[in-house]
Design a protein around this motif. Structure first.
Motif, PDB file in Angstrom:
ATOM      1  N   GLY A  47       0.792  -1.224   0.000  1.00  0.00           N
ATOM      2  CA  GLY A  47       0.000   0.000   0.000  1.00  0.00           C
ATOM      3  C   GLY A  47       0.818   1.264   0.000  1.00  0.00           C
ATOM      4  O   GLY A  47       0.267   2.356  -0.180  1.00  0.00           O
ATOM      5  N   ASN A  48       2.148   1.143   0.199  1.00  0.00           N
ATOM      6  CA  ASN A  48       2.990   2.347   0.261  1.00  0.00           C
ATOM      7  C   ASN A  48       3.416   2.827  -1.118  1.00  0.00           C
ATOM      8  O   ASN A  48       3.970   3.920  -1.253  1.00  0.00           O
ATOM      9  CB  ASN A  48       4.221   2.091   1.131  1.00  0.00           C
ATOM     10  CG  ASN A  48       5.093   0.970   0.604  1.00  0.00           C
ATOM     11  OD1 ASN A  48       4.583  -0.041   0.135  1.00  0.00           O
ATOM     12  ND2 ASN A  48       6.402   1.133   0.692  1.00  0.00           N
ATOM     13  N   VAL A  49       3.204   2.016  -2.177  1.00  0.00           N
ATOM     14  CA  VAL A  49       3.487   2.422  -3.544  1.00  0.00           C
ATOM     15  C   VAL A  49       2.254   2.147  -4.399  1.00  0.00           C
ATOM     16  O   VAL A  49       1.379   1.376  -4.020  1.00  0.00           O
ATOM     17  CB  VAL A  49       4.722   1.688  -4.115  1.00  0.00           C
ATOM     18  CG1 VAL A  49       5.986   2.152  -3.418  1.00  0.00           C
ATOM     19  CG2 VAL A  49       4.557   0.180  -4.013  1.00  0.00           C
ATOM     20  N   SER A  50       2.205   2.775  -5.569  1.00  0.00           N
ATOM     21  CA  SER A  50       0.962   2.741  -6.334  1.00  0.00           C
ATOM     22  C   SER A  50       0.748   1.433  -7.073  1.00  0.00           C
ATOM     23  O   SER A  50      -0.401   1.073  -7.362  1.00  0.00           O
ATOM     24  CB  SER A  50       0.952   3.896  -7.341  1.00  0.00           C
ATOM     25  OG  SER A  50       1.861   3.650  -8.405  1.00  0.00           O
ATOM     26  N   MET A  51       1.814   0.719  -7.456  1.00  0.00           N
ATOM     27  CA  MET A  51       1.706  -0.491  -8.274  1.00  0.00           C
ATOM     28  C   MET A  51       1.019  -0.196  -9.609  1.00  0.00           C
ATOM     29  O   MET A  51       0.375  -1.062 -10.203  1.00  0.00           O
ATOM     30  CB  MET A  51       0.951  -1.587  -7.522  1.00  0.00           C
ATOM     31  CG  MET A  51       1.550  -1.969  -6.189  1.00  0.00           C
ATOM     32  SD  MET A  51       3.014  -3.008  -6.332  1.00  0.00           S
ATOM     33  CE  MET A  51       2.276  -4.572  -6.752  1.00  0.00           C
ATOM     34  N   LEU A  52       1.163   1.019 -10.093  1.00  0.00           N
ATOM     35  CA  LEU A  52       0.543   1.418 -11.352  1.00  0.00           C
ATOM     36  C   LEU A  52       1.464   1.214 -12.560  1.00  0.00           C
ATOM     37  O   LEU A  52       1.028   1.396 -13.701  1.00  0.00           O
ATOM     38  CB  LEU A  52       0.119   2.888 -11.298  1.00  0.00           C
ATOM     39  CG  LEU A  52      -1.155   3.199 -10.508  1.00  0.00           C
ATOM     40  CD1 LEU A  52      -1.264   4.693 -10.253  1.00  0.00           C
ATOM     41  CD2 LEU A  52      -2.387   2.698 -11.258  1.00  0.00           C
ATOM     42  N   SER A  53       2.712   0.854 -12.323  1.00  0.00           N
ATOM     43  CA  SER A  53       3.684   0.868 -13.416  1.00  0.00           C
ATOM     44  C   SER A  53       3.297   0.000 -14.613  1.00  0.00           C
ATOM     45  O   SER A  53       3.519   0.427 -15.760  1.00  0.00           O
ATOM     46  CB  SER A  53       5.082   0.492 -12.896  1.00  0.00           C
ATOM     47  OG  SER A  53       5.067  -0.747 -12.220  1.00  0.00           O
ATOM     48  N   PRO A  54       2.729  -1.203 -14.453  1.00  0.00           N
ATOM     49  CA  PRO A  54       2.355  -1.949 -15.661  1.00  0.00           C
ATOM     50  C   PRO A  54       1.276  -1.248 -16.480  1.00  0.00           C
ATOM     51  O   PRO A  54       1.280  -1.308 -17.716  1.00  0.00           O
ATOM     52  CB  PRO A  54       1.850  -3.289 -15.117  1.00  0.00           C
ATOM     53  CG  PRO A  54       2.446  -3.402 -13.757  1.00  0.00           C
ATOM     54  CD  PRO A  54       2.496  -1.999 -13.244  1.00  0.00           C
ATOM     55  N   PHE A  55       0.363  -0.574 -15.801  1.00  0.00           N
ATOM     56  CA  PHE A  55      -0.710   0.129 -16.502  1.00  0.00           C
ATOM     57  C   PHE A  55      -0.185   1.393 -17.185  1.00  0.00           C
ATOM     58  O   PHE A  55      -0.620   1.742 -18.280  1.00  0.00           O
ATOM     59  CB  PHE A  55      -1.834   0.467 -15.518  1.00  0.00           C
ATOM     60  CG  PHE A  55      -2.368  -0.744 -14.801  1.00  0.00           C
ATOM     61  CD1 PHE A  55      -3.301  -1.566 -15.409  1.00  0.00           C
ATOM     62  CD2 PHE A  55      -1.916  -1.080 -13.531  1.00  0.00           C
ATOM     63  CE1 PHE A  55      -3.784  -2.692 -14.768  1.00  0.00           C
ATOM     64  CE2 PHE A  55      -2.388  -2.211 -12.876  1.00  0.00           C
ATOM     65  CZ  PHE A  55      -3.325  -3.024 -13.497  1.00  0.00           C
ATOM     66  N   LEU A  56       0.769   2.048 -16.548  1.00  0.00           N
ATOM     67  CA  LEU A  56       1.416   3.204 -17.183  1.00  0.00           C
ATOM     68  C   LEU A  56       2.278   2.757 -18.361  1.00  0.00           C
ATOM     69  O   LEU A  56       2.306   3.427 -19.399  1.00  0.00           O
ATOM     70  CB  LEU A  56       2.274   3.948 -16.156  1.00  0.00           C
ATOM     71  CG  LEU A  56       1.519   4.700 -15.067  1.00  0.00           C
ATOM     72  CD1 LEU A  56       2.470   5.106 -13.940  1.00  0.00           C
ATOM     73  CD2 LEU A  56       0.835   5.927 -15.642  1.00  0.00           C
ATOM     74  N   ARG A  57       2.981   1.641 -18.195  1.00  0.00           N
ATOM     75  CA  ARG A  57       3.840   1.157 -19.286  1.00  0.00           C
ATOM     76  C   ARG A  57       3.050   0.952 -20.572  1.00  0.00           C
ATOM     77  O   ARG A  57       3.512   1.292 -21.663  1.00  0.00           O
ATOM     78  CB  ARG A  57       4.513  -0.160 -18.858  1.00  0.00           C
ATOM     79  CG  ARG A  57       5.124  -0.974 -19.999  1.00  0.00           C
ATOM     80  CD  ARG A  57       6.266  -0.224 -20.648  1.00  0.00           C
ATOM     81  NE  ARG A  57       6.790  -0.904 -21.827  1.00  0.00           N
ATOM     82  CZ  ARG A  57       6.429  -0.658 -23.076  1.00  0.00           C
ATOM     83  NH1 ARG A  57       5.489   0.258 -23.338  1.00  0.00           N
ATOM     84  NH2 ARG A  57       6.985  -1.304 -24.084  1.00  0.00           N
ATOM     85  N   HIS A  58       1.854   0.411 -20.455  1.00  0.00           N
ATOM     86  CA  HIS A  58       1.033   0.146 -21.635  1.00  0.00           C
ATOM     87  C   HIS A  58       0.001   1.252 -21.878  1.00  0.00           C
ATOM     88  O   HIS A  58      -0.862   1.108 -22.726  1.00  0.00           O
ATOM     89  CB  HIS A  58       0.348  -1.211 -21.494  1.00  0.00           C
ATOM     90  CG  HIS A  58       1.317  -2.350 -21.462  1.00  0.00           C
ATOM     91  ND1 HIS A  58       1.936  -2.829 -22.590  1.00  0.00           N
ATOM     92  CD2 HIS A  58       1.816  -3.079 -20.429  1.00  0.00           C
ATOM     93  CE1 HIS A  58       2.760  -3.820 -22.261  1.00  0.00           C
ATOM     94  NE2 HIS A  58       2.708  -3.990 -20.960  1.00  0.00           N
TER      95      HIS A  58
END
Length: 428
Positions: A47-58
């Motif tokens: 919960g301390n990071v967004s974990m959005l990077s795969p969605f941003l990558r694509h």
């Protein structure tokens, strides 16, 4: 500790990305600035990071809409989160203006692989590091976590790269290729340039040192490789990169020509890319075979890319566009032949795709252009204002780029970041 068998990103879709963004937003302010560097492991909810990077990558969600949402919720308190998202756009813009750095990396990987054939001991050391069999506390866990989940916390990526380069004395380019094969969010710019940064090749002479005390503290005591690390590394020395080239410009589309639309992994928002075109067909182009050099892309990463393309294709149809046929081939020449056949079957006279990001997408497109032109097909690209604006600011180091973040934030808040750059100038 056993790592989870279930994927961390069970669905590659815009809906899932927006849901993750919505769930993270309450923590995108001061809580993120305070806690973001802690890697508590894959066995807990991060919960301390967004974990959005795969969605941003694509680009199932965009950097601009993520920034706008965070600033809209937290104002200036979202500054650290905005800066971290800004790194992604900075890396993409920096490499877009120096594509030779990517080409040199690929050539270097091929040379390093040839070196492994000549040096069995080095080959065995690389194999042990990739498998997590070095005996270094923390490093082996991260290697296995990467293999099983396709993800690592950003701090763990930096520790891993530093240990790979300076403690294990392994070729940095092979480490970067490992990440390109296994990371679900593998991005040519962010990955290649982050490894260069750790090695001391980006900020010249400033290597990143993984230190046992830092690892112990920011993994909340899970690991403590005291006495196992080279904590005073000498930065690597290679030829400096070339000066920044021009800001990317799109190849213009001709609105009079029927168009075959090409969906790629670089932009999963086709419903906002292809307005004003006479659409007569579409294909979804799988570029994962071109992502890495040393081997095939791992299935979790390849599956996320395929599913992201399928989600983009479904939204294109929902917006009134044509159904996209999946297309893939092991070489650019084979891809060109397939695209030419598909274009002719659809009655298209031009092929239109998202402006390719620096890296393997741009490499493939550069190889396609002469073949498409020889077949009488016009190729056009669609470039978003966000990508043009961030590339314009990526002429030097990140700290100069960071000074230009306020107008970029304003662009994101205005909604104009998603708009297209329509110009008659060539891309180069």
């Amino acid at each position: 500790m056993d790592l989870p068998l279930l994927p961390l990103f069970p669905e590659a879709s815009r809906a899932a990305g927006l849901q993750r963004l919505d769930g993270f937003l309450p923590r995108a302010g001061t809580a993120y600035a305070r806690d973001r560097n802690h890697d508590r492991g894959a066995a807990v909810v991060r919960g301390n990071v967004s974990m959005l990077s795969p969605f941003l990558r694509h680009r199932l969600v965009s950097e601009a809409e993520v920034i706008a949402a965070a600033v809209g919720r937290h104002g200036a308190a979202a500054g650290k989160f905005v800066e971290e998202v800004g790194w992604r756009s900075y890396w993409k813009g920096w490499l877009a203006r120096r594509p030779g750095v990517w080409a040199a990396w690929r050539q270097g990987v091929a040379q390093d692989l040839a070196g492994l054939v000549r040096n069995p001991a080095l080959a065995a050391a690389v194999e042990a590091a990739e498998a997590g069999r070095t005996g270094i506390d923390g490093f082996d866990h991260w290697a296995q976590e990467l293999a099983r989940t396709g993800y690592l916390h950003n701090h763990a990526r930096m520790w891993f790269a530093s240990i790979w380069i300076f403690t294990l004395n392994l070729p940095w380019r092979l480490g970067a290729d490992l990440f390109m094969r296994r990371l679900i969010d593998a991005d040519p710019a962010s990955n290649t340039l982050s490894w260069r940064q750790v090695a001391g090749l980006h900020s010249r002479g400033k290597a990143y040192a993984a230190r046992a005390a830092n690892i112990h503290g920011f993994t909340d005591g899970r690991f403590n490789p005291a006495g196992q690390l080279n904590e005073t590394p000498e930065p690597l020395d290679e030829a400096p990169p070339p000066p920044a080239g021009p800001v990317p410009r799109p190849y213009p589309a001709d609105p009079r020509l029927p168009a075959l639309l090409v969906l790629t992994e670089d932009d999963g928002r086709p419903e906002t890319l292809f307005d004003g075109l006479e659409m007569c067909g579409a294909v979804a182009l799988d570029l994962t075979p071109f992502r890495a050099v040393a081997g095939p892309v791992a299935e979790p990463a390849a599956a996320f890319a395929r599913d992201a393309l399928a989600d983009a294709a479904a939204r294109l149809v929902a917006a009134g566009g044509p159904a996209a046929l999946p297309v893939g081939a092991p070489t650019a020449e084979a891809l060109a032949a397939t695209l030419i056949d598909d274009a002719r079957a659809a009655g298209a006279r031009q092929i239109v795709l998202p402006h390719p990001a620096a890296g393997h997408a741009a490499m493939v497109v550069d190889r396609l252009i002469p073949r498409l032109q020889a077949a009488g097909l016009h190729l056009a690209t669609r470039l978003r204002r966000w990508d043009a604006a961030t590339a314009a600011g990526a002429s030097h180091g990140y700290f100069r780029f960071r000074k230009g973040l306020p107008p970029l934030v304003e662009l994101a808040l205005s909604g104009g970041a998603e708009e297209l750059c329509l110009t008659n100038e060539s891309r180069r």
